[in-house]
Every structure is written in structure tokens, then in C-alpha cells.
Design a protein around this motif. Structure first.
Motif, PDB file in Angstrom:
ATOM      1  N   ILE A  44     107.743  21.463  69.078  1.00  0.00           N
ATOM      2  CA  ILE A  44     106.384  21.846  69.453  1.00  0.00           C
ATOM      3  C   ILE A  44     105.969  23.123  68.716  1.00  0.00           C
ATOM      4  O   ILE A  44     104.851  23.240  68.211  1.00  0.00           O
ATOM      5  N   GLU A  45     106.895  24.069  68.633  1.00  0.00           N
ATOM      6  CA  GLU A  45     106.608  25.325  67.923  1.00  0.00           C
ATOM      7  C   GLU A  45     106.374  25.077  66.436  1.00  0.00           C
ATOM      8  O   GLU A  45     105.513  25.711  65.818  1.00  0.00           O
ATOM      9  N   GLU A  46     107.127  24.147  65.865  1.00  0.00           N
ATOM     10  CA  GLU A  46     106.946  23.819  64.448  1.00  0.00           C
ATOM     11  C   GLU A  46     105.556  23.229  64.217  1.00  0.00           C
ATOM     12  O   GLU A  46     104.851  23.603  63.271  1.00  0.00           O
ATOM     13  N   ALA A  47     105.150  22.303  65.098  1.00  0.00           N
ATOM     14  CA  ALA A  47     103.824  21.696  64.976  1.00  0.00           C
ATOM     15  C   ALA A  47     102.729  22.745  65.150  1.00  0.00           C
ATOM     16  O   ALA A  47     101.720  22.736  64.431  1.00  0.00           O
ATOM     17  N   GLU A  48     102.923  23.665  66.079  1.00  0.00           N
ATOM     18  CA  GLU A  48     101.969  24.755  66.300  1.00  0.00           C
ATOM     19  C   GLU A  48     101.838  25.629  65.049  1.00  0.00           C
ATOM     20  O   GLU A  48     100.729  26.042  64.671  1.00  0.00           O
ATOM     21  N   ALA A  49     102.956  25.868  64.383  1.00  0.00           N
ATOM     22  CA  ALA A  49     102.938  26.683  63.165  1.00  0.00           C
ATOM     23  C   ALA A  49     102.126  25.997  62.068  1.00  0.00           C
ATOM     24  O   ALA A  49     101.414  26.663  61.304  1.00  0.00           O
ATOM     25  N   ILE A  70      99.556  24.023  62.567  1.00  0.00           N
ATOM     26  CA  ILE A  70      98.148  24.188  62.928  1.00  0.00           C
ATOM     27  C   ILE A  70      97.658  25.574  62.527  1.00  0.00           C
ATOM     28  O   ILE A  70      96.572  25.721  61.949  1.00  0.00           O
ATOM     29  N   CYS A  71      98.448  26.587  62.843  1.00  0.00           N
ATOM     30  CA  CYS A  71      98.068  27.963  62.498  1.00  0.00           C
ATOM     31  C   CYS A  71      97.897  28.114  60.991  1.00  0.00           C
ATOM     32  O   CYS A  71      96.960  28.760  60.520  1.00  0.00           O
ATOM     33  N   ALA A  72      98.810  27.495  60.235  1.00  0.00           N
ATOM     34  CA  ALA A  72      98.706  27.557  58.778  1.00  0.00           C
ATOM     35  C   ALA A  72      97.454  26.835  58.294  1.00  0.00           C
ATOM     36  O   ALA A  72      96.770  27.305  57.375  1.00  0.00           O
ATOM     37  N   LEU A  73      97.129  25.712  58.908  1.00  0.00           N
ATOM     38  CA  LEU A  73      95.938  24.951  58.533  1.00  0.00           C
ATOM     39  C   LEU A  73      94.665  25.755  58.777  1.00  0.00           C
ATOM     40  O   LEU A  73      93.711  25.695  57.997  1.00  0.00           O
ATOM     41  N   GLU A  74      94.654  26.520  59.861  1.00  0.00           N
ATOM     42  CA  GLU A  74      93.463  27.308  60.194  1.00  0.00           C
ATOM     43  C   GLU A  74      93.229  28.440  59.201  1.00  0.00           C
ATOM     44  O   GLU A  74      92.091  28.892  59.037  1.00  0.00           O
ATOM     45  N   GLN A  75      94.288  28.878  58.529  1.00  0.00           N
ATOM     46  CA  GLN A  75      94.162  29.983  57.570  1.00  0.00           C
ATOM     47  C   GLN A  75      94.030  29.500  56.132  1.00  0.00           C
ATOM     48  O   GLN A  75      93.568  30.239  55.271  1.00  0.00           O
ATOM     49  N   GLU A  76      94.431  28.267  55.885  1.00  0.00           N
ATOM     50  CA  GLU A  76      94.525  27.767  54.508  1.00  0.00           C
ATOM     51  C   GLU A  76      93.161  27.425  53.917  1.00  0.00           C
ATOM     52  O   GLU A  76      92.319  26.805  54.559  1.00  0.00           O
ATOM     53  N   LYS A  77      92.947  27.836  52.674  1.00  0.00           N
ATOM     54  CA  LYS A  77      91.702  27.539  51.954  1.00  0.00           C
ATOM     55  C   LYS A  77      91.930  26.558  50.803  1.00  0.00           C
ATOM     56  O   LYS A  77      90.979  25.974  50.291  1.00  0.00           O
ATOM     57  N   ASP A  78      93.177  26.411  50.391  1.00  0.00           N
ATOM     58  CA  ASP A  78      93.514  25.521  49.279  1.00  0.00           C
ATOM     59  C   ASP A  78      93.553  24.088  49.805  1.00  0.00           C
ATOM     60  O   ASP A  78      94.363  23.744  50.661  1.00  0.00           O
ATOM     61  N   TYR A  79      92.671  23.239  49.266  1.00  0.00           N
ATOM     62  CA  TYR A  79      92.565  21.870  49.777  1.00  0.00           C
ATOM     63  C   TYR A  79      93.812  21.042  49.483  1.00  0.00           C
ATOM     64  O   TYR A  79      94.129  20.111  50.222  1.00  0.00           O
ATOM     65  N   THR A  80      94.526  21.383  48.427  1.00  0.00           N
ATOM     66  CA  THR A  80      95.783  20.708  48.151  1.00  0.00           C
ATOM     67  C   THR A  80      96.791  20.988  49.253  1.00  0.00           C
ATOM     68  O   THR A  80      97.458  20.090  49.761  1.00  0.00           O
ATOM     69  N   GLU A  81      96.881  22.262  49.666  1.00  0.00           N
ATOM     70  CA  GLU A  81      97.826  22.644  50.711  1.00  0.00           C
ATOM     71  C   GLU A  81      97.398  22.106  52.069  1.00  0.00           C
ATOM     72  O   GLU A  81      98.241  21.769  52.905  1.00  0.00           O
ATOM     73  N   ILE A  82      96.109  22.001  52.309  1.00  0.00           N
ATOM     74  CA  ILE A  82      95.622  21.460  53.579  1.00  0.00           C
ATOM     75  C   ILE A  82      96.106  20.031  53.770  1.00  0.00           C
ATOM     76  O   ILE A  82      96.541  19.638  54.856  1.00  0.00           O
ATOM     77  N   GLY A  83      96.036  19.240  52.710  1.00  0.00           N
ATOM     78  CA  GLY A  83      96.515  17.866  52.795  1.00  0.00           C
ATOM     79  C   GLY A  83      97.988  17.798  53.148  1.00  0.00           C
ATOM     80  O   GLY A  83      98.410  16.986  53.975  1.00  0.00           O
ATOM     81  N   ARG A  84      98.783  18.660  52.538  1.00  0.00           N
ATOM     82  CA  ARG A  84     100.228  18.680  52.813  1.00  0.00           C
ATOM     83  C   ARG A  84     100.515  19.107  54.243  1.00  0.00           C
ATOM     84  O   ARG A  84     101.327  18.493  54.947  1.00  0.00           O
ATOM     85  N   LEU A  85      99.849  20.164  54.700  1.00  0.00           N
ATOM     86  CA  LEU A  85     100.078  20.667  56.056  1.00  0.00           C
ATOM     87  C   LEU A  85      99.647  19.653  57.109  1.00  0.00           C
ATOM     88  O   LEU A  85     100.282  19.532  58.160  1.00  0.00           O
ATOM     89  N   ASN A  86      98.573  18.939  56.841  1.00  0.00           N
ATOM     90  CA  ASN A  86      98.127  17.903  57.772  1.00  0.00           C
ATOM     91  C   ASN A  86      99.202  16.829  57.945  1.00  0.00           C
ATOM     92  O   ASN A  86      99.523  16.415  59.065  1.00  0.00           O
ATOM     93  N   ARG A  87      99.801  16.412  56.830  1.00  0.00           N
ATOM     94  CA  ARG A  87     100.879  15.415  56.901  1.00  0.00           C
ATOM     95  C   ARG A  87     102.072  15.957  57.674  1.00  0.00           C
ATOM     96  O   ARG A  87     102.640  15.267  58.534  1.00  0.00           O
ATOM     97  N   LEU A  88     102.449  17.201  57.404  1.00  0.00           N
ATOM     98  CA  LEU A  88     103.614  17.783  58.070  1.00  0.00           C
ATOM     99  C   LEU A  88     103.387  17.947  59.566  1.00  0.00           C
ATOM    100  O   LEU A  88     104.314  17.773  60.374  1.00  0.00           O
ATOM    101  N   PHE A  89     102.141  18.282  59.964  1.00  0.00           N
ATOM    102  CA  PHE A  89     101.843  18.405  61.389  1.00  0.00           C
ATOM    103  C   PHE A  89     102.086  17.087  62.107  1.00  0.00           C
ATOM    104  O   PHE A  89     102.763  17.029  63.142  1.00  0.00           O
ATOM    105  N   HIS A  90     101.518  16.033  61.551  1.00  0.00           N
ATOM    106  CA  HIS A  90     101.660  14.724  62.203  1.00  0.00           C
ATOM    107  C   HIS A  90     103.120  14.274  62.235  1.00  0.00           C
ATOM    108  O   HIS A  90     103.598  13.770  63.263  1.00  0.00           O
TER     109      HIS A  90
END
Length: 236
Positions: free
Chosen positions: A119-124, A126-146
Motif C-alpha cells: 500500500i505504501e509503495e502504491a501511495e508513493a 501516486i505522490c510521484a505522479l502528482e509532482q511529475e511533469k514529464d509525460y514519459t515518466e507519467i506513463g511509467r508511473l501510472n503502470r507501476l501504480f496499477h
């Protein structure tokens, strides 16, 4: 004569690759290059060319290409061989319908086995997604969250199918996220989903996930039909 540059020139290999790691190194290197756009859609993946690039025989190259094909990152085309697969096209609705079935089942199986650390990993993420501006990284973080939420599902074949769908979405988001106008709504969905998962509310979590995926399908379908998330005309 100057050699014409090819997409493969973007891949840099540092030193010899140990034989026992060749397949996995080639697979991961090509996978990253496909996901970040260095190897665009339609790029031919010729075995001998890749073997020369990585300094290995054709066997580990062949095995790596098979793995990438199984992940839907490559397609085999008659008379051309393996090529980088296209991004999500006009079958996006069908793709998301299948994702709803697969990811709902993965989430159902995973929730009872998730730990506080998961749960803490998934929360992390989300926090990274909220700060991220690079659309390439957003795609990766979205996959990792799920995948953090689905990862404890004991059915490994199911997880592979789920990750294939997320890989496809990640590639699409890298190139189209900004034009689609997605942002805060996505994170609100993620937080609501994570809250329910943390409480082990399985049925509510599945319903929230399906609603989240449905919204994603509607946005992508509208975008492919020439509209952004706010109903304004765009050019994909």
C-alpha cells in the motif's frame, strides 16, 4: 559514404554482454527503447542487425523478440519480420473492455494478499505522479501504480496479460497525454481506489477501478475521434 542513421543507432551498448544474461538484457533494452519512442512504430527488428549491435548470436535475439511479441510490443509482418507494434488505434474501446475484465480479476485476487508495504509503495507512486511533469515518466508511473495493486495475484499468466495492456497504454500516454488534457482527475481516481484497497473493500475497489478505466476509455476514444478531454477539437 556516410551511413544513413537508423533508429537502432539510438541504442548504446556498454561492453560485452554475458551469455547467460543476453536474452534478458536485449529484451529489456529493446523494451525501454520502444516505450520511450527511440524505436518508433513500424521499425523493423532484423535479427542479424540486432545480433551485431549487441555482439551476440541470433539465438538470444530471437528469444528476446519472441518475448516482446508476447508483450504486444512487436508484430510479425509478412515479408518484413518483426516490427514495432502500433500504438492504440480505433479498437481502444475493445482494449479497455478487455482490461476491465482482466484487471478486475487481478485486483480481486491481489487485495487479500496485499501488505502495508504494498500500500505504501502504491501511495508513493501516486505522490510521484502528482509532482511529475514529464509525460514519459507519467506513463511509467501510472503502470507501476496499477501493478503495485495487482502484483500479489497468484495467477502469473493473468498478470502478464494485465501488464501487456498497461504497456500498450503507457506507450500511448507517452505521446498523447498532454493533448488529451488528463491530469488531476486521474490522481483523484487513484487515491480513491487505493483508499478502498487499503481497507480491503474488494467489491467497492473493483467498481472504482472499472469506473476509472471507463473514464480512460472515454477520453482516449474521444481523442482518437478528434476531441480532447474537454470536448475541444484536436489533431492526434
Amino acid at each position: 559514404m556516410t551511413q544513413k542513421p537508423t533508429p537502432l543507432n539510438s541504442i548504446k551498448i556498454s561492453g560485452p554482454i554475458p551469455a547467460h544474461l543476453a536474452r534478458s538484457v536485449i529484451e529489456e533494452t529493446l523494451r525501454n527503447a520502444i516505450l520511450d519512442g527511440r524505436l518508433p512504430c513500424g521499425t523493423a527488428m532484423r535479427q542479424q542487425e540486432l545480433a551485431s549491435l549487441f555482439g551476440v548470436s541470433r539465438m538470444p535475439v530471437r528469444e528476446a523478440l519472441r518475448q516482446l511479441e508476447a508483450q504486444s510490443l512487436l508484430h510479425v509482418v509478412t515479408h518484413k519480420g518483426a516490427v514495432v507494434a502500433p500504438l492504440i488505434e480505433d479498437n481502444s474501446a475493445e482494449t479497455y473492455e478487455l482490461r476491465m475484465l482482466l484487471e478486475s480479476e487481478a485486483l480481486r485476487l491481489s487485495i487479500p494478499l496485499l501488505t502495508e508495504a504494498d500500500i505504501e509503495e502504491a501511495e508513493a507512486f501516486i505522490c510521484a505522479l502528482e509532482q511529475e511533469k514529464d509525460y514519459t515518466e507519467i506513463g511509467r508511473l501510472n503502470r507501476l501504480f496499477h501493478m503495485a495493486l495487482y502484483g500479489k495475484a497468484p495467477n502469473q499468466r493473468l498478470l502478464k496479460l494485465v501488464e501487456h495492456g498497461l504497456n500498450e497504454e503507457e506507450r500511448f500516454l507517452r505521446y498523447n497525454l498532454e493533448a488529451m488534457g488528463l491530469g488531476e482527475t486521474s490522481q483523484e481516481d487513484h487515491r480513491e481506489l487505493l483508499n478502498l484497497v487499503a481497507q480491503k473493500k474488494t467489491q467497492e475497489s473493483i467498481l472504482t477501478l472499472r469506473n476509472h478505466l471507463m473514464r480512460g476509455m472515454e477520453v482516449i476514444t474521444a481523442y482518437l475521434n478528434g476531441l480532447d478531454a474537454h470536448g475541444k477539437k484536436v489533431t492526434p
